[in-house]
Design a protein around this motif. Structure first.
Motif, PDB file in Angstrom:
ATOM      1  N   VAL A 108     -59.156 -20.576 -25.796  1.00 27.48           N
ATOM      2  CA  VAL A 108     -60.400 -19.841 -25.572  1.00 27.48           C
ATOM      3  C   VAL A 108     -61.340 -20.675 -24.708  1.00 27.48           C
ATOM      4  CG1 VAL A 108     -62.424 -18.807 -26.679  1.00 27.48           C
ATOM      5  CG2 VAL A 108     -60.176 -18.616 -27.768  1.00 27.48           C
ATOM      6  N   ASP A 141     -67.218 -13.878 -31.843  1.00 24.23           N
ATOM      7  CA  ASP A 141     -65.841 -13.791 -32.332  1.00 24.23           C
ATOM      8  C   ASP A 141     -65.192 -15.150 -32.562  1.00 24.23           C
ATOM      9  OD1 ASP A 141     -66.223 -11.080 -32.002  1.00 24.23           O
ATOM     10  OD2 ASP A 141     -64.989 -10.927 -30.192  1.00 24.23           O
ATOM     11  N   ALA A 142     -65.482 -16.115 -31.685  1.00 26.27           N
ATOM     12  CA  ALA A 142     -64.782 -17.402 -31.741  1.00 26.27           C
ATOM     13  C   ALA A 142     -65.653 -18.531 -32.272  1.00 26.27           C
ATOM     14  CB  ALA A 142     -64.244 -17.761 -30.364  1.00 26.27           C
ATOM     15  N   GLU A 194     -69.809 -11.054 -22.131  1.00 19.87           N
ATOM     16  CA  GLU A 194     -68.506 -11.587 -22.522  1.00 19.87           C
ATOM     17  C   GLU A 194     -68.658 -12.907 -23.275  1.00 19.87           C
ATOM     18  OE1 GLU A 194     -64.716 -11.904 -19.774  1.00 19.87           O
ATOM     19  OE2 GLU A 194     -66.046 -13.629 -19.447  1.00 19.87           O
ATOM     20  N   SER A 195     -69.482 -13.807 -22.757  1.00 22.04           N
ATOM     21  CA  SER A 195     -69.694 -15.093 -23.391  1.00 22.04           C
ATOM     22  C   SER A 195     -70.381 -14.924 -24.752  1.00 22.04           C
ATOM     23  CB  SER A 195     -70.528 -15.996 -22.470  1.00 22.04           C
ATOM     24  OG  SER A 195     -70.481 -17.331 -22.879  1.00 22.04           O
ATOM     25  N   SER A 203     -64.660 -18.010 -35.967  1.00 19.49           N
ATOM     26  CA  SER A 203     -63.536 -18.878 -36.339  1.00 19.49           C
ATOM     27  C   SER A 203     -63.814 -19.674 -37.606  1.00 19.49           C
ATOM     28  CB  SER A 203     -63.218 -19.844 -35.195  1.00 19.49           C
ATOM     29  OG  SER A 203     -64.294 -20.745 -34.983  1.00 19.49           O
ATOM     30  N   LEU A 250     -60.036 -21.025 -21.068  1.00 15.56           N
ATOM     31  CA  LEU A 250     -60.239 -19.820 -20.264  1.00 15.56           C
ATOM     32  C   LEU A 250     -61.682 -19.712 -19.802  1.00 15.56           C
ATOM     33  CD1 LEU A 250     -59.179 -17.207 -19.067  1.00 15.56           C
ATOM     34  CD2 LEU A 250     -59.568 -16.096 -21.298  1.00 15.56           C
ATOM     35  N   GLU A 251     -62.634 -20.113 -20.641  1.00 10.87           N
ATOM     36  CA  GLU A 251     -64.034 -20.054 -20.244  1.00 10.87           C
ATOM     37  C   GLU A 251     -64.322 -21.001 -19.074  1.00 10.87           C
ATOM     38  OE1 GLU A 251     -66.973 -17.961 -21.556  1.00 10.87           O
ATOM     39  OE2 GLU A 251     -64.969 -17.136 -21.261  1.00 10.87           O
ATOM     40  N   TRP A 263     -68.534 -27.531 -29.383  1.00 11.95           N
ATOM     41  CA  TRP A 263     -68.138 -26.748 -28.213  1.00 11.95           C
ATOM     42  C   TRP A 263     -68.495 -27.471 -26.921  1.00 11.95           C
ATOM     43  CZ3 TRP A 263     -65.621 -22.033 -27.472  1.00 11.95           C
ATOM     44  CH2 TRP A 263     -65.161 -21.417 -28.645  1.00 11.95           C
ATOM     45  N   ILE A 272     -67.806 -13.874 -27.206  1.00  9.35           N
ATOM     46  CA  ILE A 272     -66.978 -15.011 -27.614  1.00  9.35           C
ATOM     47  C   ILE A 272     -67.722 -15.873 -28.619  1.00  9.35           C
ATOM     48  CG2 ILE A 272     -65.899 -17.156 -26.780  1.00  9.35           C
ATOM     49  CD1 ILE A 272     -65.295 -15.621 -24.162  1.00  9.35           C
ATOM     50  N   LYS A 328     -56.379 -22.901 -32.192  1.00 13.01           N
ATOM     51  CA  LYS A 328     -56.604 -21.531 -31.732  1.00 13.01           C
ATOM     52  C   LYS A 328     -57.751 -21.448 -30.722  1.00 13.01           C
ATOM     53  CE  LYS A 328     -54.906 -19.278 -35.948  1.00 13.01           C
ATOM     54  NZ  LYS A 328     -55.285 -18.455 -37.131  1.00 13.01           N
ATOM     55  N   LEU A 329     -58.707 -22.372 -30.842  1.00 10.46           N
ATOM     56  CA  LEU A 329     -59.875 -22.320 -29.971  1.00 10.46           C
ATOM     57  C   LEU A 329     -59.647 -22.996 -28.617  1.00 10.46           C
ATOM     58  CD1 LEU A 329     -62.768 -23.019 -32.512  1.00 10.46           C
ATOM     59  CD2 LEU A 329     -62.114 -20.826 -31.483  1.00 10.46           C
TER      60      LEU A 329
END
Length: 286
Positions: A265, A234-235, A227-228, A239, A268-269, A189, A231, A261-262
């Motif tokens: 995501v 969820d991600a 929110e983070s 994932s 957007l972050e 990440w 994520i 898919k990531l």
């Protein structure tokens, strides 16, 4: 100025260095800073440049902070600096880069932010310092450099939520075809995924429409932290695990479909980080 790395060069660099998070360290943080710089009010931009013009007060010639791009990585650059007696100059700030809230328990910042030692608490502190024009100039310059960096940190999901695995550093993982021994979920990440997300067109560094700025920058620092953290659940973990809270296997695998898919995501972050940083800077300096 950001110096984008082609994906293959970034992959090799990450696989062969002791700190595989280096790509996000520069590319991610600088992009967040440059989005913010493009979206603050003109008066705020002038105030930022005036403060950073005094970055010599930080007494860190090894770590420049004369521009927003430089300041965005200053908080990482200073980590190894030592005093003349060999003690860490900024060891007290190590815990300020993250807040490892368990994704497998209800969201709660109380323990991770004890005594203000977490990223969201420091963001709030830095904004307060910047608003105080009576504070010493050095303190305000330092607060600005920290703020620019920490807003980027809180938008890297594995700085906001984990499974008691050091933000995914203990979770070994493969990224597509790349599976060097040192690669883990956090470094993916920070590095591989960040590089691909940011370098995917269209560019993220631009002036955003007012409605978009308002929508993406809405909420408080606590809201952004939650929110983070979500994520991360969820991600980042969701994932690669059907149950994000199930025991992590010896090695995770992000295949090409998962990576695709990531990417949005992660993009957007970075956008949120840049526009929210602009909002905070306008509030403190504009």
């Amino acid at each position: 100025m950001i110096r984008p790395l082609p994906a293959l060069i970034a992959a090799v660099a990450l696989a062969t260095t002791a700190s595989p998070a280096a790509a996000y360290w520069e590319y991610g943080h600088q992009t967040v800073a440059q989005i913010a710089e493009a979206n603050v009010r003109p008066r705020t931009r002038i105030a930022i440049r005036a403060l950073l013009a005094r970055s010599d007060l930080l007494a860190t010639p090894e770590c420049k902070a004369a521009t927003m791009a430089e300041a965005s990585v200053w908080a990482d650059c200073i980590k190894p600096l030592k005093d003349t007696d060999g003690k860490s100059r900024f060891g007290y700030a190590y815990a300020w880069h993250y807040q490892n809230v368990s994704i497998c328990r209800p969201f709660d910042l109380t323990a991770p932010c004890k005594d203000g030692n977490c990223v969201s608490a420091q963001i709030t502190r830095d904004v307060t310092l910047l608003k105080n024009k009576r504070a010493p100039m050095k303190d305000r310059v330092e607060a600005l450099a920290f703020l620019i960096h920490f807003v980027g940190d809180v938008h890297q999901p594995l700085h906001a939520g984990d499974k008691d695995d050091k933000g995914g550093n203990d979770a070994k993982a493969d990224y597509g075809l790349y599976g060097p021994a040192r690669l883990n979920l956090h470094s993916i990440w920070d590095g591989y995924l960040a590089e691909r997300a940011i370098s995917t067109r269209p560019t993220l560094i631009r002036r955003y429409p007012a409605a978009v700025r308002t929508a993406l920058a809405a909420g408080s620092v606590t809201d952004w932290s939650r929110e983070s953290w979500q994520i991360s659940h969820d991600a980042a973990y969701g994932s690669v695990l059907s149950d994000p809270c199930a025991p992590t296997p010896a090695r995770l695998k992000l295949d090409d479909a998962t990576i695709a898919k990531l990417v949005p995501v992660a993009r957007l972050e970075v956008e949120r980080g840049g526009l929210r940083l602009a909002k905070l800077l306008d509030s403190a300096l504009g």
